[in-house]
Design an enzyme around this catalytic site. Structure first.
Site, PDB file in Angstrom:
ATOM      1  N   SER A  43      -1.876  -5.623  11.134  1.00 22.40           N
ATOM      2  CA  SER A  43      -1.731  -5.351   9.544  1.00 22.40           C
ATOM      3  C   SER A  43      -2.277  -3.996   9.234  1.00 22.40           C
ATOM      4  CB  SER A  43      -2.307  -6.307   8.878  1.00 22.40           C
ATOM      5  OG  SER A  43      -2.542  -5.800   7.495  1.00 22.40           O
TER       6      SER A  43
ATOM      7  N   GLN B 180      -2.942  -2.992   6.334  1.00 21.09           N
ATOM      8  CA  GLN B 180      -3.894  -3.040   5.544  1.00 21.09           C
ATOM      9  C   GLN B 180      -5.402  -3.414   6.039  1.00 21.09           C
ATOM     10  OE1 GLN B 180      -2.643  -6.187   2.723  1.00 21.09           O
ATOM     11  NE2 GLN B 180      -1.047  -5.102   1.846  1.00 21.09           N
TER      12      GLN B 180
ATOM     13  N   ASP C  51       8.506  -5.955   5.776  1.00 24.36           N
ATOM     14  CA  ASP C  51       9.113  -6.075   4.549  1.00 24.36           C
ATOM     15  C   ASP C  51      10.541  -5.985   4.420  1.00 24.36           C
ATOM     16  OD1 ASP C  51       6.465  -6.189   3.145  1.00 24.36           O
ATOM     17  OD2 ASP C  51       6.203  -3.995   3.609  1.00 24.36           O
TER      18      ASP C  51
HETATM   19  C1  S3P Z   1       1.164  -2.673   3.574  1.00 21.42           C
HETATM   20  C2  S3P Z   1       1.118  -3.245   4.744  1.00 21.42           C
HETATM   21  C3  S3P Z   1       2.085  -4.651   4.686  1.00 21.42           C
HETATM   22  C4  S3P Z   1       3.148  -4.770   3.891  1.00 21.42           C
HETATM   23  C5  S3P Z   1       2.543  -4.261   2.543  1.00 21.42           C
HETATM   24  C6  S3P Z   1       1.915  -3.002   2.399  1.00 21.42           C
HETATM   25  C7  S3P Z   1       0.273  -1.296   3.587  1.00 21.42           C
HETATM   26  O1  S3P Z   1       1.171  -5.547   4.869  1.00 21.42           O
HETATM   27  O2  S3P Z   1       3.658  -5.935   3.643  1.00 21.42           O
HETATM   28  O3  S3P Z   1       3.488  -4.393   1.511  1.00 21.42           O
HETATM   29  O4  S3P Z   1       0.494  -0.606   2.620  1.00 21.42           O
HETATM   30  O5  S3P Z   1      -0.335  -1.369   4.472  1.00 21.42           O
HETATM   31  P1  S3P Z   1       0.409  -6.346   6.008  1.00 21.42           P
HETATM   32  O6  S3P Z   1      -0.266  -5.128   6.445  1.00 21.42           O
HETATM   33  O7  S3P Z   1      -0.571  -7.230   5.647  1.00 21.42           O
HETATM   34  O8  S3P Z   1       1.439  -6.830   7.139  1.00 21.42           O
END
Ligand code: S3P
Length: 346
Positions: free
Chosen positions: A156, A158, A304
């Protein structure tokens, strides 16, 4: 018929990161083509509550951020992240090292989403979550942090970025390994700003330092582009679609690889790299499609885009298989359940 030429809006993931890094820089940064969406307004709002000056986020207007450096101001009231998972999770990273407590919440969808993927590594670094660590609302008590060597169970962007933001604000080095490579926008932007971001055996290593103020033009959003690409591939007339200035970072544009295997005619022109991010124009011609297999390792690079790829798969010859897409159940909605229900209705 002539070509249709469009420019997708600024990339959402890069827009969040640009605002947050600008907030931690000491001085004025200017960001052009920032996505003027509700999620970005949430990031702007919580940063203002923490004492950062952020000019209004409006279409067609550059955003100026007067950063305070790594130490923010104790917030006035609860930090409300709206519908934005990226705002919430990255903000928790920023708050982990602040010498105060803050309360973070979000709308009813965001309050259902899992937070332990960030609270567990941040707690290992020294942050405390005295009222629970699973879901918003969360209370974060920041503190003195310790270095972290972390193997994340989820791929991830994030999670990785939350830990990197904690490293920057807490001034501790971190090493982060993940099962498959997730989007690397944070690494690229920090590296372009001169910070020490390295790779070690597939893991990323960040040695913290001051973030300098910067000027940056956000590339076009690959995820927004994907819907336009899909429409052009399925079009019945011979119109050619030209999408200008699209981010084609390989950790984000897995759908382009998959489309190639499906027989789609999508060419890249005017390739270049701007502040670490690869950008190109996409030229799309309607194409007959065939099914393919999407491997687990590819999912983070197109997480996504699974819904729109599934729609294309429904119109392709043969079967398409997506492996390990469980993460889609914990997004803003249960994207797998809704895909099955809606494609079923068709
Ligand atoms: C994102 C990471 C993705 C994505 C989200 C934005 C980011 O989530 O689905 O719309 O900006 O790091 P995950 O890292 O939880 O998969």
């Amino acid at each position: 018929m002539g070509d249709v030429v469009l420019r997708p809006p600024g990339d959402k993931s890069i827009s969040h990161r640009a605002l947050l890094f600008a907030a931690l820089a000491r001085g004025v940064s200017e960001i052009t083509n920032l996505l003027p969406s509700e999620d970005l307004r949430s990031t702007g709002r919580v940063l203002r509550q923490l004492g950062v000056e952020v000019s209004p986020i409006q279409a067609g207007r550059a955003v100026r951020v007067h950063g305070r450096g790594p130490r923010l101001r104790p917030p006035s009231g609860t930090l409300h992240c709206g519908n934005s998972g990226t705002t919430a999770r990255l903000l928790l990273g920023v708050l982990a090292a602040q010498p105060f407590s803050a309360r973070v919440t979000g709308d009813s969808s965001l309050r259902r989403r899992p937070m332990r993927r960030v609270t567990v590594p941040l707690a290992s670094m020294g942050a405390r979550f005295p009222r629970g660590d699973e879901r918003l609302p969360l209370e974060v008590r920041g503190g003195r942090l310790v270095p972290l060597d972390y193997a994340s169970p989820v791929a991830s962007g994030q999670v990785k970025s939350a830990i990197m933001l904690a490293a920057l604000t807490g001034r501790v080095p971190v090493r982060i390994a993940e099962p498959f490579r997730s989007r690397d926008h944070s690494e690229r932007l920090l590296e372009a700003l001169g910070l020490d971001v390295g790779a070690d055996n597939g893991a990323i290593v960040l040695v913290p330092d001051d973030v300098p103020p910067f000027q940056f033009t956000i590339p076009g959003d690959a995820s927004s582009a994907a819907f336009l690409v899909a429409a052009a591939l399925l079009a019945k007339n011979q119109t050619r679609l030209v999408l200008r200035d699209v981010g084609v970072n390989p950790t984000r544009s897995g759908f382009l690889q998959v489309l190639r295997r499906m027989g789609a005619r999508v060419a890249r022109q005017r390739r270049r790299v701007v502040q670490g991010e690869p950008i190109a124009d996409l030229i799309v011609d309607a194409s007959p499609l065939r099914g393919t297999v999407i491997r687990a390792s590819e999912i983070p690079s197109l997480v996504d885009e699974v819904p729109v790829l599934a729609v294309l798969a429904a119109r392709a010859e043969g079967t398409t298989v997506f492996h390990r897409v469980g993460e889609l159940r914990v997004k803003e909605s249960d994207r797998l359940g809704l895909l099955a229900a809606n494609l079923g209705r068709l």
